[in-house]
Scaffold this motif. Structure first.
Motif, mmCIF file in Angstrom:
data_model
loop_
_atom_site.group_PDB
_atom_site.id
_atom_site.type_symbol
_atom_site.label_atom_id
_atom_site.label_comp_id
_atom_site.label_asym_id
_atom_site.label_seq_id
_atom_site.Cartn_x
_atom_site.Cartn_y
_atom_site.Cartn_z
ATOM 1 N N THR A 12 5.590 3.566 -11.884
ATOM 2 C CA THR A 12 5.737 2.258 -11.021
ATOM 3 C C THR A 12 4.723 2.321 -9.892
ATOM 4 O O THR A 12 3.834 1.380 -9.545
ATOM 5 C CB THR A 12 7.143 2.291 -10.306
ATOM 6 O OG1 THR A 12 7.350 3.703 -9.793
ATOM 7 C CG2 THR A 12 8.159 2.045 -11.201
ATOM 8 N N ILE A 60 1.289 1.023 -11.565
ATOM 9 C CA ILE A 60 1.381 -0.465 -11.744
ATOM 10 C C ILE A 60 1.206 -0.979 -10.414
ATOM 11 O O ILE A 60 0.464 -2.107 -10.208
ATOM 12 C CB ILE A 60 2.542 -0.696 -12.464
ATOM 13 C CG1 ILE A 60 2.694 -0.310 -13.848
ATOM 14 C CG2 ILE A 60 2.702 -2.419 -12.341
ATOM 15 C CD1 ILE A 60 3.894 -0.616 -14.622
ATOM 16 N N TRP A 61 1.622 -0.530 -9.156
ATOM 17 C CA TRP A 61 1.662 -1.019 -7.971
ATOM 18 C C TRP A 61 0.075 -0.811 -7.494
ATOM 19 O O TRP A 61 -0.225 -1.523 -6.797
ATOM 20 C CB TRP A 61 2.663 -0.171 -7.334
ATOM 21 C CG TRP A 61 2.717 -0.764 -5.849
ATOM 22 C CD1 TRP A 61 2.265 -1.700 -5.028
ATOM 23 C CD2 TRP A 61 3.839 -0.380 -4.871
ATOM 24 N NE1 TRP A 61 2.733 -2.187 -3.953
ATOM 25 C CE2 TRP A 61 3.682 -0.964 -3.615
ATOM 26 C CE3 TRP A 61 4.411 1.078 -4.681
ATOM 27 C CZ2 TRP A 61 4.312 -0.736 -2.371
ATOM 28 C CZ3 TRP A 61 5.345 1.110 -3.467
ATOM 29 C CH2 TRP A 61 5.059 0.465 -2.487
ATOM 30 N N LYS A 100 -2.573 -1.079 -9.114
ATOM 31 C CA LYS A 100 -3.601 -2.346 -9.494
ATOM 32 C C LYS A 100 -3.956 -3.292 -8.809
ATOM 33 O O LYS A 100 -4.842 -3.497 -8.138
ATOM 34 C CB LYS A 100 -3.106 -2.672 -10.817
ATOM 35 C CG LYS A 100 -4.332 -3.340 -11.708
ATOM 36 C CD LYS A 100 -5.546 -2.441 -12.067
ATOM 37 C CE LYS A 100 -6.837 -3.547 -12.672
ATOM 38 N NZ LYS A 100 -7.925 -2.951 -12.325
ATOM 39 N N PRO A 101 -2.640 -4.095 -8.173
ATOM 40 C CA PRO A 101 -3.062 -5.444 -7.399
ATOM 41 C C PRO A 101 -3.310 -4.835 -5.959
ATOM 42 O O PRO A 101 -3.916 -5.368 -5.148
ATOM 43 C CB PRO A 101 -1.811 -6.027 -7.614
ATOM 44 C CG PRO A 101 -0.716 -4.910 -7.890
ATOM 45 C CD PRO A 101 -1.370 -3.954 -8.709
ATOM 46 N N THR A 102 -3.024 -3.741 -5.660
ATOM 47 C CA THR A 102 -3.100 -3.340 -3.932
ATOM 48 C C THR A 102 -4.274 -2.606 -3.853
ATOM 49 O O THR A 102 -5.223 -2.943 -3.007
ATOM 50 C CB THR A 102 -1.812 -2.264 -3.643
ATOM 51 O OG1 THR A 102 -1.574 -1.452 -4.471
ATOM 52 C CG2 THR A 102 -0.851 -3.363 -3.322
#
Lengths: 147, 89, 259
Positions: free
Chosen positions: C121, C124-125, C127-129
């Motif tokens: 998690t 995955i978190w 990548k956009p941040t």
């Protein structure tokens, strides 16, 4: 506690302490490599090597962002409160790039200790709040500034 | 709900493609931690029941059985809670 | 005063002696289990749905921050479970109590799955941040090491035949690895890391708005409870397995043991 068990307890504590000391020494020896990036203070003081690929990071100084009118090149300054470094980057800035927030970049220092970044990541702090709260804080700061 | 319609719930302002898979993975891990213990238990209980049934099949007694039986009687009481007999104070 | 000391010694011994009894644990846990399971389920559903659907987005990260309601609880628990395993390991080595080894064995798969979920998690978190799935900073690297330690403890147990040796080897490996836990905790303070510092602090106010904080705290508590429930179910099976020759286990199984 009976003496056999006391002895076992001591052995365990010794084992854990021993491993702890070994690991602490290893970490201390590798300190520079474990630091994920050089802070602005370290770059300014000369700790960070010139011309070598390194990681550098810091908080984007508000008002320092300058965009090159022709292309994607941007320059801005980062600070950690102790030193300030100018960063040059050509490319699309990460989504979370903001003035007042942190960045971490991979790149090289030129001879003037300007950081030429090839890759830029956004760093964010540990604060979480809804947009309204942030807006309220911004407004409060602005009104303080106007006084 | 914060989201006004189903489309924005799925999309989450572009971040849905990150958020929904994580919750999917979370669900999988939660389900694993529910079903793995329950299935292990079922298996062991079935095994023990099978062994009990096999043991209760009557056998013609012999002198050898007497010694084996007496050994079994020792362990049907509650077994020791420590690993080596001599450890309990 | 000698008689007073004797009574205290006996009382302590009886208390701990009872704690070490697999039969006692089986019977007590059987009574608590349904209630704990219901409570865990309620809290899990409440915390996660509240966080996922009913909180505002973050001023900076937008909706991606909703991953926090899975990421933080599992990350906390991955470390907390490992510490519990280390305590169980110490008890195993010092007092040789079988129940402690059963606890260590039962905790390992739960801790592993939570550690895995925390890492994935987080990736995955990220990548956009941050803009990347992974970096080798101190926080992420030490959490990955924790996952390897978990795998190691499970693999070690499978590789050893004798029950006593299994117990001791796994206890020792767990204790050696526990040094990693303070490293995980303090990594974001000791080194420059990409991962940010702690939002939830022991002595200071949390740096999170209350409407986000409450579902997070509920989710954390829910995962602790969920761990407890999963642990109890696993331990009860382990007890039935190891104590299968005893009369009380035979009776319990006859009586149609359900969970």
């Amino acid at each position: 506690m009976n003496p056999v068990r006391k002895q076992r307890l001591l052995l365990i504590l010794l084992l854990v302490a021993g491993v702890g000391v070994a690991v602490a020494l290893a970490l201390f020896a590798l300190k520079e490599n474990i630091n994920h990036y050089y802070s602005p203070a370290q770059i300014v003081s000369g700790e960070a090597p010139i011309g070598q690929k390194i990681r550098g990071g810091g908080v984007v100084v508000p008002g320092s962002l300058k965009r090159d009118p022709g292309g994607l090149k941007v320059t801005f300054k980062v600070s950690d409160g102790e030193g300030e470094v100018e960063v040059e980057y050509t490319g699309i800035l990460p989504d979370l790039f903001r003035e007042g927030q942190g960045i971490v970049g991979t790149g090289k220092l030129d001879k003037n200790r300007r950081f030429i970044a090839e890759e830029l990541l956004a760093k964010h702090d540990e604060n979480y709040m809804p947009p309204e709260v942030q807006n309220a804080i911004d407004k409060a700061h602005k009104s303080e500034g106007n006084q | 709900m914060y989201f006004e319609n189903f489309a924005s719930l799925v999309n989450m302002g572009g971040h849905g493609v990150y958020v929904w898979p994580t919750y999917g993975l979370g669900l999988l891990v939660i389900l694993y931690n529910i079903f793995s213990p329950l299935m292990a238990r079922k298996k062991i209980v079935a095994q023990i029941k099978r062994q009990a049934r096999a043991a209760s099949v009557p056998k013609a007694p012999s002198s050898r059985d007497r010694t084996i039986k007496s050994k079994q009687q020792v362990s049907t009481a509650e077994s020791s809670r420590t690993m080596n007999e001599g450890e309990v104070e | 005063m000698i008689w007073y000391a004797d009574i205290r010694k006996t009382m302590n011994w009886t208390f701990f002696h009872k704690l070490g009894s697999p039969k006692w644990f089986y019977e007590i846990s059987g009574k608590w289990l349904p209630w704990l399971a219901i409570l865990a389920a309620l809290m899990m559903v409440t915390g996660l749905t509240w966080g996922l659907l009913f909180t505002p987005p973050d001023y900076l990260q937008g909706n991606s921050y909703r991953i926090i309601f899975l990421h933080v609880p599992t990350a906390f628990l991955a470390s907390a479970i490992y510490v519990s395993m280390a305590i169980a390991g110490a008890v195993t080595l010092i007092w040789r109590i079988k129940l402690a080894d059963m606890a260590l064995k039962s905790m390992a798969p739960i801790g592993t799955s939570f550690c895995f979920l925390a890492l994935i998690t987080g990736a995955i978190w990220g990548k956009p941040t941050w803009g990347t799935w992974w970096v080798w900073d101190a926080r992420l690297t030490s959490m990955l090491i924790l996952l390897f330690l978990y795998f190691g403890v499970i693999a070690l147990r499978g590789a050893i035949r004798s029950a006593n040796t299994q117990a001791r080897a796994c206890a020792i490996l767990t204790l050696v690895g526990v040094v990693n836990i303070p490293i995980i905790k303090f990594s974001v303070q000791w080194w420059n890391t990409l991962h940010q510092g702690s939002t939830l602090k022991l002595t200071e106010k949390p740096s999170m708005a209350p409407e986000m904080l409450w579902p997070l705290l509920i989710s954390i508590a829910a995962f602790y409870l969920f761990f407890t429930v999963a642990l109890i179910i696993r331990m009860r099976t382990e007890i039935l397995d190891r104590e299968r020759r005893t009369k009380w286990v035979r009776n319990a199984v006859e009586a149609g043991a359900r969970s």
